[in-house]
Structures are given as structure tokens and as C-alpha cells.
Enzyme design. Structure first.
Site, PDB file in Angstrom:
ATOM      1  N   VAL A   1      -9.573  -3.266   0.859  1.00 29.43           N
ATOM      2  CA  VAL A   1     -10.016  -4.634   0.575  1.00 29.43           C
ATOM      3  C   VAL A   1      -9.798  -5.553   1.775  1.00 29.43           C
ATOM      4  O   VAL A   1      -8.919  -5.303   2.609  1.00 29.43           O
ATOM      5  CB  VAL A   1      -9.278  -5.209  -0.656  1.00 29.43           C
TER       6      VAL A   1
ATOM      7  N   ASP B   1       0.863  -1.185   0.000  1.00 30.99           N
ATOM      8  CA  ASP B   1       0.000   0.000   0.000  1.00 30.99           C
ATOM      9  C   ASP B   1       0.898   1.233   0.000  1.00 30.99           C
ATOM     10  O   ASP B   1       1.400   1.620  -1.052  1.00 30.99           O
ATOM     11  CB  ASP B   1      -0.938  -0.073   1.208  1.00 30.99           C
TER      12      ASP B   1
ATOM     13  N   LYS C   1      -1.432  -1.807  -4.563  1.00 25.80           N
ATOM     14  CA  LYS C   1      -2.388  -0.729  -4.856  1.00 25.80           C
ATOM     15  C   LYS C   1      -1.782   0.280  -5.809  1.00 25.80           C
ATOM     16  O   LYS C   1      -0.621   0.663  -5.661  1.00 25.80           O
ATOM     17  CB  LYS C   1      -2.803  -0.018  -3.565  1.00 25.80           C
TER      18      LYS C   1
HETATM   19  P1  IMP Z   1       1.729  -0.203   3.955  1.00 26.07           P
HETATM   20  O1  IMP Z   1       2.808  -0.119   4.999  1.00 26.07           O
HETATM   21  O2  IMP Z   1       0.923   1.057   3.861  1.00 26.07           O
HETATM   22  O3  IMP Z   1       2.227  -0.674   2.606  1.00 26.07           O
HETATM   23  O4  IMP Z   1       0.659  -1.229   4.477  1.00 26.07           O
HETATM   24  C1  IMP Z   1       0.933  -2.534   4.586  1.00 26.07           C
HETATM   25  C2  IMP Z   1      -0.030  -3.211   5.516  1.00 26.07           C
HETATM   26  O5  IMP Z   1      -1.241  -2.481   5.699  1.00 26.07           O
HETATM   27  C3  IMP Z   1      -0.421  -4.513   4.879  1.00 26.07           C
HETATM   28  O6  IMP Z   1       0.458  -5.535   5.254  1.00 26.07           O
HETATM   29  C4  IMP Z   1      -1.815  -4.719   5.382  1.00 26.07           C
HETATM   30  O7  IMP Z   1      -1.798  -5.411   6.608  1.00 26.07           O
HETATM   31  C5  IMP Z   1      -2.359  -3.329   5.606  1.00 26.07           C
HETATM   32  N1  IMP Z   1      -3.216  -2.886   4.491  1.00 26.07           N
HETATM   33  C6  IMP Z   1      -2.944  -1.992   3.505  1.00 26.07           C
HETATM   34  N2  IMP Z   1      -3.968  -1.843   2.652  1.00 26.07           N
HETATM   35  C7  IMP Z   1      -4.937  -2.683   3.098  1.00 26.07           C
HETATM   36  C8  IMP Z   1      -6.277  -2.996   2.630  1.00 26.07           C
HETATM   37  O8  IMP Z   1      -6.789  -2.504   1.620  1.00 26.07           O
HETATM   38  N3  IMP Z   1      -6.945  -3.924   3.381  1.00 26.07           N
HETATM   39  C9  IMP Z   1      -6.442  -4.515   4.492  1.00 26.07           C
HETATM   40  N4  IMP Z   1      -5.204  -4.256   4.952  1.00 26.07           N
HETATM   41  C10 IMP Z   1      -4.464  -3.342   4.261  1.00 26.07           C
END
Ligand code: IMP
Ligand code: MG
Length: 180
Positions: free
Chosen positions: A153, A102, A131
Site C-alpha cells: 500500500v 509489516d 498487515k
Molecule cells: P517491517 O520492518 O517489515 O515491519 O517494515 C516496516 C517498514 O517497511 C515501514 O515503516 C514502511 O516504511 C515499509 N513498508 C512495509 N510495508 C509497506 C507497504 O505496504 N507500503 C509501503 N511501505 C511499507
């Protein structure tokens, strides 16, 4: 649970068919190499189990528990490592597995810790979902199951406040089920 979804994105059969392809690619790339998979918990649990059973290599795997969300639908910008001990990856080729890329903050932090505190031969990243959004972090994924829109999601390991992980499919959570 399913009726909390606004839309279904990927049924279980679609996910598993894609995992067949990803597993083949990974098996080809790591043939003859000492592969250590490091799975980011808890989101990658289903992905880990289904993907690794499709890779016919003598790999090893460890789990790393981190928390970055703290209950919302956007990254808090902070990554907490819930365990201090890092897996033994010295001299091995590492594949970091996570459910979704994300903001990239989580995988960036995991990757950096593995590279600075251990001596892996290489580190690559594999995610089920990525994403489509601008990312502040430098991290990208080397293996991606599906590129998706910037929507929240759940299912197949992905949670909202620790629920919906056990849904066998992936869908967009209805806005009325997200606390405002
Ligand atoms: P990032 O550090 O923002 O890349 O987020 C990573 C973590 O956030 C992932 O391992 C997920 O656990 C959670 N996450 C990010 N987007 C989503 C989503 O759309 N649904 C559920 N969990 C998400
Ligand atoms: Mg999560």
C-alpha cells in the site's frame, strides 16, 4: 498518481475519524504521565502530524530516521539507523509511532535500541496499519489504526521508492507500477 492505485482502502476522512478514536484512547492511557513520542521517519510523518494534534496532553516528540526497505516491497531484513543520537527518553513513557507493522523487523530494532541504550519507564508501539501476516519478530503494536491484508500500500506517508507519500489517502499500488 491516484490512477496508479489498483484500489483505494481508506479515504482521508476515514483515516482522520480513526485518528480521533486512537487519540482519545492514547490521551486516556497517558493522562498524568510524562509522554515522549518517538516517530520513525519518513513514513510516519502524516500520521504523526495528524495524530499528535488530536492528543490534548503536554507530550514531547522526537523523530528517528531509519531505513529498512532499500527500494523493494519486502523488508531487506536489515535496519539502518540514519542518525546515531537517540532521543532523550530516560524516565519517560515512550510511544513509538510508525506507519505500518509489516515484518516487524524495523519496530523490533527500534524498540530494542531504545530499551537497551536508554532508560524509558515504558515503551509501547502505535501504528496506523498492521498487515495480517505471520511475523518472525516478537514485536506487536499496542495501538493499531487498521488491520489490512498482506498487500503493498502507498499514500498518507507510505511510499514506493520514495514516491506517493503525499497522496492524502491509502491505496493498493497497481502491480504494473511495481518494478519486477
Ligand atoms: P517491517 O520492518 O517489515 O515491519 O517494515 C516496516 C517498514 O517497511 C515501514 O515503516 C514502511 O516504511 C515499509 N513498508 C512495509 N510495508 C509497506 C507497504 O505496504 N507500503 C509501503 N511501505 C511499507
Ligand atoms: Mg518506507
Amino acid at each position: 498518481m491516484r490512477n496508479h492505485l489498483e484500489r483505494i482502502l481508506y479515504h482521508e476522512s476515514t483515516i482522520l475519524a480513526r485518528l480521533d478514536e486512537m487519540a482519545q484512547e492514547i490521551a486516556r492511557d497517558y493522562a498524568g504521565k510524562d509522554l515522549a513520542v518517538v516517530a520513525v521517519m519518513n513514513g510516519s510523518l502524516m500520521f504523526l502530524a495528524d495524530l499528535l494534534r488530536r492528543i490534548p496532553l503536554p507530550l514531547r516528540f522526537d523523530c528517528l530516521a531509519v531505513a529498512s526497505y532499500h527500494g523493494g516491497t519486502r523488508s531487506s531484513g536489515r535496519v539502518d539507523f540514519l542518525q546515531n543520537k537517540l532521543p532523550d527518553i530516560d524516565g519517560r513513557h515512550v510511544l513509538v509511532l510508525d506507519d505500518i507493522l509489516d515484518s516487524g523487523i524495523t519496530l523490533d530494532a527500534v524498540r530494542r535500541r531504545l530499551e537497551t541504550e536508554r532508560s524509558p519507564l515504558s515503551v509501547r508501539v502505535c501504528v496506523l496499519l498492521r498487515k495480517r501476516r505471520p511475523r518472525e519478530s516478537r514485536v506487536d503494536a499496542d495501538y493499531v489504526g487498521f488491520d489490512i491484508a498482506d498487500e503493498f500500500v502507498v499514500g498518507y506517508g507510505l511510499d514506493y521508492r520514495e514516491r506517493y507519500r503525499n497522496l492524502p489517502l491509502i491505496g493498493v499500488l497497481g502491480a504494473e507500477h511495481i518494478a519486477g
